[in-house]
Design a protein around this motif. Structure first.
Motif, PDB file in Angstrom:
ATOM      1  N   LYS A 188     -11.184   3.405  -3.188  1.00 54.02           N
ATOM      2  CA  LYS A 188     -12.199   2.131  -4.120  1.00 54.02           C
ATOM      3  C   LYS A 188     -12.407   2.685  -5.569  1.00 54.02           C
ATOM      4  CE  LYS A 188     -15.454  -0.639  -5.088  1.00 54.02           C
ATOM      5  NZ  LYS A 188     -16.345  -1.492  -4.831  1.00 54.02           N
ATOM      6  N   LEU A 206     -10.274  -6.208  -6.562  1.00 53.03           N
ATOM      7  CA  LEU A 206      -9.979  -4.843  -5.948  1.00 53.03           C
ATOM      8  C   LEU A 206     -11.138  -4.557  -5.189  1.00 53.03           C
ATOM      9  CD1 LEU A 206      -9.158  -2.180  -6.700  1.00 53.03           C
ATOM     10  CD2 LEU A 206     -11.877  -1.246  -7.713  1.00 53.03           C
ATOM     11  N   VAL A 238      -1.271  -1.691  -4.469  1.00 54.02           N
ATOM     12  CA  VAL A 238      -2.227  -0.249  -4.628  1.00 54.02           C
ATOM     13  C   VAL A 238      -1.461   1.127  -4.601  1.00 54.02           C
ATOM     14  CG1 VAL A 238      -4.548   0.935  -3.284  1.00 54.02           C
ATOM     15  CG2 VAL A 238      -3.854  -1.749  -3.377  1.00 54.02           C
ATOM     16  N   ILE A 248      -9.836  -5.988  -1.871  1.00 52.18           N
ATOM     17  CA  ILE A 248      -8.935  -5.357  -0.908  1.00 52.18           C
ATOM     18  C   ILE A 248      -9.283  -3.607  -0.272  1.00 52.18           C
ATOM     19  CG2 ILE A 248      -6.456  -4.208  -1.106  1.00 52.18           C
ATOM     20  CD1 ILE A 248      -5.432  -6.380  -3.898  1.00 52.18           C
ATOM     21  N   ILE A 255      -8.211   4.252  -7.022  1.00 49.07           N
ATOM     22  CA  ILE A 255      -6.622   3.918  -6.900  1.00 49.07           C
ATOM     23  C   ILE A 255      -6.711   2.825  -8.466  1.00 49.07           C
ATOM     24  CG2 ILE A 255      -7.296   3.431  -4.330  1.00 49.07           C
ATOM     25  CD1 ILE A 255      -7.947   0.986  -4.267  1.00 49.07           C
ATOM     26  N   PHE A 310       1.076  -1.204   0.048  1.00 51.69           N
ATOM     27  CA  PHE A 310      -0.001  -0.029  -0.070  1.00 51.69           C
ATOM     28  C   PHE A 310       0.790   1.272   0.153  1.00 51.69           C
ATOM     29  CE2 PHE A 310      -2.479  -3.329   2.194  1.00 51.69           C
ATOM     30  CZ  PHE A 310      -3.750  -3.018   1.733  1.00 51.69           C
ATOM     31  N   LEU A 327      -4.467  -1.215  -9.106  1.00 50.47           N
ATOM     32  CA  LEU A 327      -4.053  -2.285  -9.272  1.00 50.47           C
ATOM     33  C   LEU A 327      -2.962  -2.183 -10.013  1.00 50.47           C
ATOM     34  CD1 LEU A 327      -6.237  -4.494  -8.175  1.00 50.47           C
ATOM     35  CD2 LEU A 327      -5.079  -3.169  -6.329  1.00 50.47           C
ATOM     36  N   SER A 345      -3.990   5.141   0.726  1.00 52.21           N
ATOM     37  CA  SER A 345      -3.944   3.764   0.591  1.00 52.21           C
ATOM     38  C   SER A 345      -3.043   3.247   2.073  1.00 52.21           C
ATOM     39  CB  SER A 345      -3.965   2.996  -0.378  1.00 52.21           C
ATOM     40  OG  SER A 345      -2.606   2.987  -0.909  1.00 52.21           O
TER      41      SER A 345
END
Lengths: 86, 140, 140, 86
Positions: free
Chosen positions: D51, D38, D79, D41, D54, D11, D56, D15
């Motif tokens: 959410k 997603l 993240v 996590i 972000i 992270f 990945l 995050s």
């Protein structure tokens, strides 16, 4: 040139090398055409070879080449070859 | 603030860029002109610069005024030009411009070096290892 | 040559620009990103930077590769980004690009900072005097 | 998640603060849809509030959000909140 005013003439870079002098004083009429002044300077200071590539400046301002130039004592005229700063 | 100088000494990029720092400015853009070691295959030993000092400083001031017209967000401008002998790999000119956001200083520094080459009465003679020196001409 | 670094120490503009010097290059263009003292009227005390180091270095390398595609005349690129606390008026990033002629390095350095902001996984938190800190977002 | 592989989860920035951890290991299936990962996590690490902002990355490459992700032991998933370098 009779009844003229003493004007400071300054040469730079290639014109300085050709003229063999950095600065001098010359008597000039109080009014003279740009081309006439250019011819006079080129002829007297060995600048014929670069005459078509130089500008003249009066008191640190470039003079446009179709004007008559008014001159007073303590004015200065500079010969400006093509710039290459930077 | 405008910081304009013609100096015979070695130029420091840090010193010139520090001049334009300001706590409101997030961006400083810098251009450094440097002596190259060759031209058209001829080996360059050094450049020799001279200026019509008083007229050059006026012309540099006039560039700064134009910059402030075109990019009002520009905060400070520093233009330092070295005169006399400049050896290979040393700076002949350092220009730094600060602004709150980056686009202004980036565009302005590019404008400054273009205009400096076109309008400031400074001249350089290129001195070669094996040939006659040549007075250069900015013909861009 | 590409010189890419993420470092916790104070950045030197001179040091980074010296990295790209080359005797064939007449131009070095530099961009310096600096911490400003205010944002939207809030007094900024410092920025705190963190990076996904390994991914950030890859992304920086990829920017360099793009630069060499777009400006083949570019000689060297240096991108130094500071991490950790950066006080007001200190540099968070210094980018320097060298090229034989000025237009390449000027355009490339501008491209580098645009791309760095858009694609390199580095984050900054703005810490204010009187308010909660905010994680910033490059939304240009 | 049964029969999964241990994957390193990293992270950053906001995050990291929300998750309260910089790095951890999580068991994940060897194949999982992006959105599913997603959600998993975000739900488990207190990232619901960000959410939608972000990305990945798998092994330092951003993953496109319409793909299935194949995972092996020693892979890492990061993240990536909105960038703010420079």
């Amino acid at each position: 040139i009779e009844h003229g005013v003493p004007v400071k003439l300054i040469f730079f870079a290639q014109s300085r090398e050709l003229a063999g002098v950095r600065q001098t004083t010359i008597n000039l009429p109080t009014k003279i055409a740009y081309q006439q002044l250019l011819n006079l300077i080129a002829n007297r200071y060995n600048l014929e070879s670069i005459k078509n590539n130089i500008l003249l400046a009066k008191n640190e301002e470039v003079i446009s080449d179709n004007c008559d130039i008014e001159l007073r004592e303590s004015d200065n005229i500079a010969v400006i070859p093509p710039l290459s700063g930077g | 603030m405008d910081h304009l100088k013609l100096i015979p000494d070695k130029l420091s990029v840090e010193e010139v860029s520090d001049l334009v720092l300001d706590s409101r400015c997030g961006a400083v853009s810098v251009f450094v002109g440097i002596t190259r070691d060759s031209f058209d295959g001829k080996k360059v030993v050094r450049l020799e610069y001279e200026a019509y000092d008083s007229m050059a400083l006026k012309a540099m001031q006039s560039i700064c005024d134009d910059v402030r017209d075109k990019w009002p967000a520009v905060h400070s401008i520093a233009m330092y030009h070295r005169l006399g002998c400049v050896p290979v790999k040393e700076a002949s000119v350092v220009i730094a411009v600060s602004s709150p956001h980056r686009v202004d200083s980036l565009e302005a520094v590019s404008y400054c070096i273009d205009q400096l080459k076109a309008s400031v009465p400074i001249w350089k003679k290129e001195v070669y290892e094996d040939q006659e020196p040549v007075w250069k001409e900015n013909n861009e």
